[in-house]
Design a protein around this motif. Structure first.
Motif, PDB file in Angstrom:
ATOM      1  N   ALA A   3      -4.804  -2.118   8.462  1.00  0.00           N
ATOM      2  CA  ALA A   3      -5.262  -0.758   8.742  1.00  0.00           C
ATOM      3  C   ALA A   3      -4.832   0.132   7.589  1.00  0.00           C
ATOM      4  N   LEU A   4      -5.778   0.890   7.055  1.00  0.00           N
ATOM      5  CA  LEU A   4      -5.510   1.792   5.946  1.00  0.00           C
ATOM      6  C   LEU A   4      -5.656   3.233   6.410  1.00  0.00           C
ATOM      7  N   ILE A   5      -4.669   4.056   6.090  1.00  0.00           N
ATOM      8  CA  ILE A   5      -4.765   5.497   6.350  1.00  0.00           C
ATOM      9  C   ILE A   5      -4.890   6.175   4.996  1.00  0.00           C
ATOM     10  N   ALA A   6      -6.081   6.687   4.695  1.00  0.00           N
ATOM     11  CA  ALA A   6      -6.313   7.272   3.374  1.00  0.00           C
ATOM     12  C   ALA A   6      -7.321   8.402   3.471  1.00  0.00           C
ATOM     13  N   LYS A   7      -7.298   9.283   2.468  1.00  0.00           N
ATOM     14  CA  LYS A   7      -8.138  10.482   2.510  1.00  0.00           C
ATOM     15  C   LYS A   7      -9.490  10.304   1.831  1.00  0.00           C
ATOM     16  N   THR A   8      -9.617   9.320   0.934  1.00  0.00           N
ATOM     17  CA  THR A   8     -10.825   9.233   0.122  1.00  0.00           C
ATOM     18  C   THR A   8     -11.981   8.655   0.938  1.00  0.00           C
ATOM     19  N   LEU A  15     -11.672   8.935  -9.397  1.00  0.00           N
ATOM     20  CA  LEU A  15     -10.971   7.873  -8.684  1.00  0.00           C
ATOM     21  C   LEU A  15     -11.922   6.724  -8.364  1.00  0.00           C
ATOM     22  N   ALA A  16     -11.430   5.503  -8.528  1.00  0.00           N
ATOM     23  CA  ALA A  16     -12.251   4.333  -8.245  1.00  0.00           C
ATOM     24  C   ALA A  16     -12.157   3.972  -6.768  1.00  0.00           C
ATOM     25  N   GLY A  17     -13.305   3.977  -6.082  1.00  0.00           N
ATOM     26  CA  GLY A  17     -13.338   3.469  -4.719  1.00  0.00           C
ATOM     27  C   GLY A  17     -12.990   4.485  -3.656  1.00  0.00           C
ATOM     28  N   THR A  18     -13.313   4.115  -2.419  1.00  0.00           N
ATOM     29  CA  THR A  18     -13.019   4.920  -1.236  1.00  0.00           C
ATOM     30  C   THR A  18     -12.338   4.030  -0.206  1.00  0.00           C
ATOM     31  N   ILE A  19     -11.964   4.614   0.900  1.00  0.00           N
ATOM     32  CA  ILE A  19     -11.368   3.811   1.973  1.00  0.00           C
ATOM     33  C   ILE A  19     -12.377   2.787   2.508  1.00  0.00           C
ATOM     34  N   HIS A  20     -13.664   3.107   2.388  1.00  0.00           N
ATOM     35  CA  HIS A  20     -14.696   2.202   2.899  1.00  0.00           C
ATOM     36  C   HIS A  20     -14.924   1.013   1.955  1.00  0.00           C
ATOM     37  N   THR A  21     -14.887   1.251   0.645  1.00  0.00           N
ATOM     38  CA  THR A  21     -14.997   0.123  -0.281  1.00  0.00           C
ATOM     39  C   THR A  21     -13.749  -0.749  -0.202  1.00  0.00           C
ATOM     40  N   ALA A  22     -12.602  -0.129   0.059  1.00  0.00           N
ATOM     41  CA  ALA A  22     -11.371  -0.900   0.235  1.00  0.00           C
ATOM     42  C   ALA A  22     -11.475  -1.801   1.463  1.00  0.00           C
ATOM     43  N   ALA A  23     -11.988  -1.258   2.564  1.00  0.00           N
ATOM     44  CA  ALA A  23     -12.163  -2.057   3.781  1.00  0.00           C
ATOM     45  C   ALA A  23     -13.107  -3.226   3.531  1.00  0.00           C
ATOM     46  N   ALA A  24     -14.161  -2.980   2.767  1.00  0.00           N
ATOM     47  CA  ALA A  24     -15.105  -4.054   2.451  1.00  0.00           C
ATOM     48  C   ALA A  24     -14.428  -5.144   1.624  1.00  0.00           C
ATOM     49  N   ALA A  25     -13.570  -4.753   0.688  1.00  0.00           N
ATOM     50  CA  ALA A  25     -12.855  -5.736  -0.129  1.00  0.00           C
ATOM     51  C   ALA A  25     -11.898  -6.566   0.716  1.00  0.00           C
ATOM     52  N   ILE A  26     -11.256  -5.943   1.691  1.00  0.00           N
ATOM     53  CA  ILE A  26     -10.355  -6.665   2.595  1.00  0.00           C
ATOM     54  C   ILE A  26     -11.134  -7.686   3.421  1.00  0.00           C
ATOM     55  N   GLU A  27     -12.260  -7.271   3.947  1.00  0.00           N
ATOM     56  CA  GLU A  27     -13.096  -8.186   4.741  1.00  0.00           C
ATOM     57  C   GLU A  27     -13.613  -9.326   3.868  1.00  0.00           C
ATOM     58  N   ALA A  28     -14.032  -9.008   2.637  1.00  0.00           N
ATOM     59  CA  ALA A  28     -14.560 -10.044   1.747  1.00  0.00           C
ATOM     60  C   ALA A  28     -13.489 -11.065   1.377  1.00  0.00           C
ATOM     61  N   ALA A  29     -12.230 -10.631   1.356  1.00  0.00           N
ATOM     62  CA  ALA A  29     -11.129 -11.540   1.013  1.00  0.00           C
ATOM     63  C   ALA A  29     -10.723 -12.432   2.180  1.00  0.00           C
ATOM     64  N   GLY A  30     -11.243 -12.136   3.377  1.00  0.00           N
ATOM     65  CA  GLY A  30     -10.936 -12.972   4.539  1.00  0.00           C
ATOM     66  C   GLY A  30     -10.102 -12.305   5.600  1.00  0.00           C
ATOM     67  N   GLY A  31      -9.813 -11.017   5.423  1.00  0.00           N
ATOM     68  CA  GLY A  31      -9.017 -10.306   6.409  1.00  0.00           C
ATOM     69  C   GLY A  31      -9.860  -9.467   7.345  1.00  0.00           C
ATOM     70  N   HIS A  32      -9.183  -8.683   8.162  1.00  0.00           N
ATOM     71  CA  HIS A  32      -9.848  -7.760   9.083  1.00  0.00           C
ATOM     72  C   HIS A  32      -9.339  -6.363   8.777  1.00  0.00           C
ATOM     73  N   LEU A  87      -9.275  -2.057   9.168  1.00  0.00           N
ATOM     74  CA  LEU A  87      -9.465  -0.888  10.017  1.00  0.00           C
ATOM     75  C   LEU A  87      -9.246   0.345   9.139  1.00  0.00           C
ATOM     76  N   PRO A  88     -10.330   0.934   8.608  1.00  0.00           N
ATOM     77  CA  PRO A  88     -10.179   2.137   7.792  1.00  0.00           C
ATOM     78  C   PRO A  88     -10.022   3.376   8.666  1.00  0.00           C
ATOM     79  N   ILE A  89      -8.998   4.159   8.392  1.00  0.00           N
ATOM     80  CA  ILE A  89      -8.735   5.384   9.157  1.00  0.00           C
ATOM     81  C   ILE A  89      -8.664   6.537   8.162  1.00  0.00           C
ATOM     82  N   VAL A  90      -9.679   7.374   8.189  1.00  0.00           N
ATOM     83  CA  VAL A  90      -9.721   8.494   7.259  1.00  0.00           C
ATOM     84  C   VAL A  90      -8.768   9.583   7.754  1.00  0.00           C
ATOM     85  N   GLY A  91      -7.810   9.940   6.918  1.00  0.00           N
ATOM     86  CA  GLY A  91      -6.860  10.959   7.349  1.00  0.00           C
ATOM     87  C   GLY A  91      -5.746  11.158   6.353  1.00  0.00           C
ATOM     88  N   ASP A  92      -4.892  12.098   6.663  1.00  0.00           N
ATOM     89  CA  ASP A  92      -3.817  12.554   5.792  1.00  0.00           C
ATOM     90  C   ASP A  92      -2.480  12.202   6.421  1.00  0.00           C
TER      91      ASP A  92
END
Length: 274
Positions: A34-39, A46-63, A65-70
């Motif tokens: 689970a990621l808590i991030a503002k982007t 800045l390279a990437g957003t919380i959503h591209t990060a979530a996609a990279a985690i899923e592509a690597a074999g994990g699960h 949970l992107p949580i947009v926030g501060d």
């Protein structure tokens, strides 16, 4: 543990850089992250957003949970912790990764920038960990990993940028506090810091950042060291402030050239505080 398969990690930040590298390394084992991030939306600086990060985690074999926030929002932190625990059945690891870098001297540092560093670096570390304590205590092998340096009282780290030094050392003091307070209850709290500059947007966006990136290592070195911390059973590393290269060498890594931006393990710039 020898694997992070099935482990649930909640991380502050993680849209890019070191945090994302740690998340992707854990995801290769099948971890839940689970990621808590503002982007939320792309930023040209800045390279990437919380959503591209979530996609990279899923592509690597994990699960993911992107949580947009501060991390300055206590209600959001509490909700993020409960959402993570509900979705994945608990929380095993807290990674305090979110941090603000500002090397301004005292007279040039605006009060709001001072507050931002203290609130995200120190308070964010403290409050995210605090919110996760009930779930950590229910984990069979709970860990808190904080990306902060060993305390080094050499005057040069105070002379140039005292506010940033205070903010990073504050993270370390919080982590050491967790080690002694929560360590009695089975939670292992460890700090990790890079031996050299690491090629992140925080470095690249500084004046002269292009040159600094050339003498840096890739974020993957910190991710591999973090993996070693998180897969160390029990409290073997509790209360320690570790340097990535030292830990990896102790675990048998001898060739560091692949971590360098140039492919050569020479001419690298040491990170600050060392």
């Amino acid at each position: 543990m020898t694997t992070l398969s099935g482990t649930t990690i909640i991380m502050s930040g993680g849209s890019r850089g070191i945090g994302l590298a740690i998340a992707v390394r854990a995801a290769r084992d099948g971890a839940n992250v689970a990621l808590i991030a503002k982007t939320d939306q792309p930023d040209p600086r800045l390279a990437g957003t919380i959503h591209t990060a979530a996609a990279a985690i899923e592509a690597a074999g994990g699960h993911a949970l992107p949580i947009v926030g501060d991390v300055r929002d206590d209600e959001l932190l509490a909700a993020a912790v409960e959402k993570t625990a509900a979705q994945f059945g608990g929380i095993d690891v807290v990674v305090n990764n979110a941090s603000v870098l500002n090397l301004s001297p005292t007279a040039q540092l605006e009060p709001k920038r001072y507050d931002l560093m203290q609130d995200i670096n120190v308070r964010g570390t403290f409050m995210l960990t605090r919110a996760a304590i009930p779930h950590l205590l229910a984990s069979p092998d709970p860990k808190v990993l904080t990306l902060s340096p060993p305390i080094n009282l050499d005057p040069r780290w105070f002379a140039g940028h005292p506010a940033y030094t205070m903010a990073k050392y504050g993270m370390t003091l919080a982590a050491l506090g967790f080690a002694h307070e929560l360590g009695q209850k089975g939670v292992s709290s460890t700090c990790l810091w890079p031996a050299t500059l690491v090629a992140t947007d925080a470095i690249g966006n500084l004046p002269g950042g292009d040159q600094m990136v050339k003498v840096s290592r890739k974020p993957e070195i910190v991710a591999d060291a973090a993996y070693e911390v998180l897969t160390t059973d029990g409290q073997g590393l509790n209360g320690q402030t570790l340097i990535d290269e030292d830990l990896l060498r102790a675990r048998g890594v001898a060739d560091f050239a692949a971590y360098s931006m140039t492919g050569k393990d020479e001419g690298l710039a040491p990170d600050i505080f060392l």
